[in-house]
Design an enzyme around this catalytic site. Sequence first.
Site, PDB file in Angstrom:
ATOM      1  N   GLY A  76      -5.163   4.658   3.282  1.00 45.27           N
ATOM      2  CA  GLY A  76      -3.983   4.403   2.476  1.00 45.27           C
ATOM      3  C   GLY A  76      -3.912   2.982   1.987  1.00 45.27           C
ATOM      4  N   MET A 123       5.363  -3.456   9.405  1.00 40.90           N
ATOM      5  CA  MET A 123       4.978  -4.473   8.434  1.00 40.90           C
ATOM      6  C   MET A 123       6.168  -5.379   8.114  1.00 40.90           C
ATOM      7  SD  MET A 123       2.402  -2.297   5.948  1.00 40.90           S
ATOM      8  CE  MET A 123       3.469  -0.859   5.736  1.00 40.90           C
ATOM      9  N   GLU A 170       2.280   4.363   2.216  1.00 40.28           N
ATOM     10  CA  GLU A 170       3.316   3.453   1.737  1.00 40.28           C
ATOM     11  C   GLU A 170       3.974   4.016   0.471  1.00 40.28           C
ATOM     12  OE1 GLU A 170       2.017  -0.629   1.494  1.00 40.28           O
ATOM     13  OE2 GLU A 170       0.670  -0.406   3.186  1.00 40.28           O
ATOM     14  N   TYR A 174       6.833  -8.154   6.891  1.00 40.00           N
ATOM     15  CA  TYR A 174       6.524  -9.221   5.946  1.00 40.00           C
ATOM     16  C   TYR A 174       6.770  -8.697   4.543  1.00 40.00           C
ATOM     17  CZ  TYR A 174       2.117  -6.692   6.867  1.00 40.00           C
ATOM     18  OH  TYR A 174       1.177  -5.719   7.109  1.00 40.00           O
TER      19      TYR A 174
END
Length: 476
Positions: free
Chosen positions: A112, A219, A155, A221
């Site tokens: 991905g 994640m 995502e 960030y």
Amino acid sequence: MWSVSGLVKLLLGVILMAASSSAQGNSSKNVVCYQGTWSVYRPGLGKFGMEDIDPFLCTHLIYAFLGIEETGQLRVIDAYLDLEENSGRGNIKSFNALKLKNPVLKTLVAVGGWNEGSKRFSLVARDPSKREKFVDDVVRFLQRHGFDGLDLDWEYPGQRHSLDNEDRSNYITFLKELKEGLEPFGFILSAAVGSAQFSAEISYDIPAMVPYLDLINVMAYDLHGPWDQVVGINAPLYAAEKDASDSSGRQQQLNVDAVVKYWLKAGAPAEKLILGVPFYGRSFTLATAEGNQPGAPHIGKGIAGNYSREPGVLGYNELCEMMEREEWTQKWEATQQVPYAYRQRQWVGYEDPRSLALKAQYVMDNHLGGIMIWSLESDDFRGTCGQQPYPLLHEINRVLFGGNTPSGLTTESNRESPSEGFSCPADAPAGYIRDPDNCSKFYYCSGGKTHNFDCPSGLNFDLDTKSCNYSGSVKC
């Protein structure tokens, strides 16, 4: 009544148990390191190949990325780089061969990523036959290439596509069937997941996904970037003071502390939650050189770095070299506990050893499962900025493991030549053998070759955990 000797023995036992508990607590921390394989094509000192990976600084290495087809098949994105067929470079083979240097290392392949998008995942996840095909392809691929598991990097479920479907529930079914397919072979299943509450609650039924995942790589960030109206720091540990005035509450969710608290409150167990940290900064071009504080207006992305060559992004290695060549003003944002820097109209919010030490300590204080890094090639992996190679990764390990590597092993502890009196039989299966006469020595056998290791002083090799552990905790 207790005798003096009895009390001494009791106290020694308590101390040993405490030491053992502490050792096990540290050894249970994970350092999950992604490598963006395209970085081998970067110019100059930014070029990053398999030979640049230190296999002792991470507990898990993740090879990023493979793709997914609408049919459910795996897709090798760069066959020349990844495979050996047709005179390919055989990157995957070299990646998994790192386990010959560090036999306690685990390797996973990620499927991905942002560029792969969401639509194909959605099409596969909604179709039982396509899910079955994907699981079958994954198992075969892991077996063929010697990986220890899969990292699913969709995502994001329910976002970035226009299909009218049930991504959130289909994602759980997808994870369940993946786990059922991987578990008989002992393969690991992890997932990279979105972070902030307003996004994560669209994509994830957190209590339902927990049973199927060994590691949940959050994640935390890209919480601020050039898509915002004002400049902001990539991954602030805490909220900025001005965030409290946001009536929507959205800005108050865009910091590491809020992300972690949301995931824990929503049902993620702390020991499975892996805090993702960036080894890069988000950069901007300021509207004016004088307006250089966080929250100042900007006109778009900052200039591209020499290695990543992507406007709006600066790897730590690019940034530290720029700061050596040019006069940058470096600041510390005390409330958010992160640095930022500016030069003329260029502005960047990033991470340095100090901010990452604070994030690693946050992991310790909140009993999280460890830290995930995106990504290795953005650290100063050559040590060109006057420090040791991998200064960011070393600082994380210093906090999590008291200055040691995750396993206690280093490159120096791996001796390629056989030791006197022991060598692996030619027909020995690949795996670990502890020295029959010395519990602090162990070997990794592969193809008749003997790879020799010594545990650090005071530790013995634990056959249960396949790592060095306090001698009091090891049956020797």
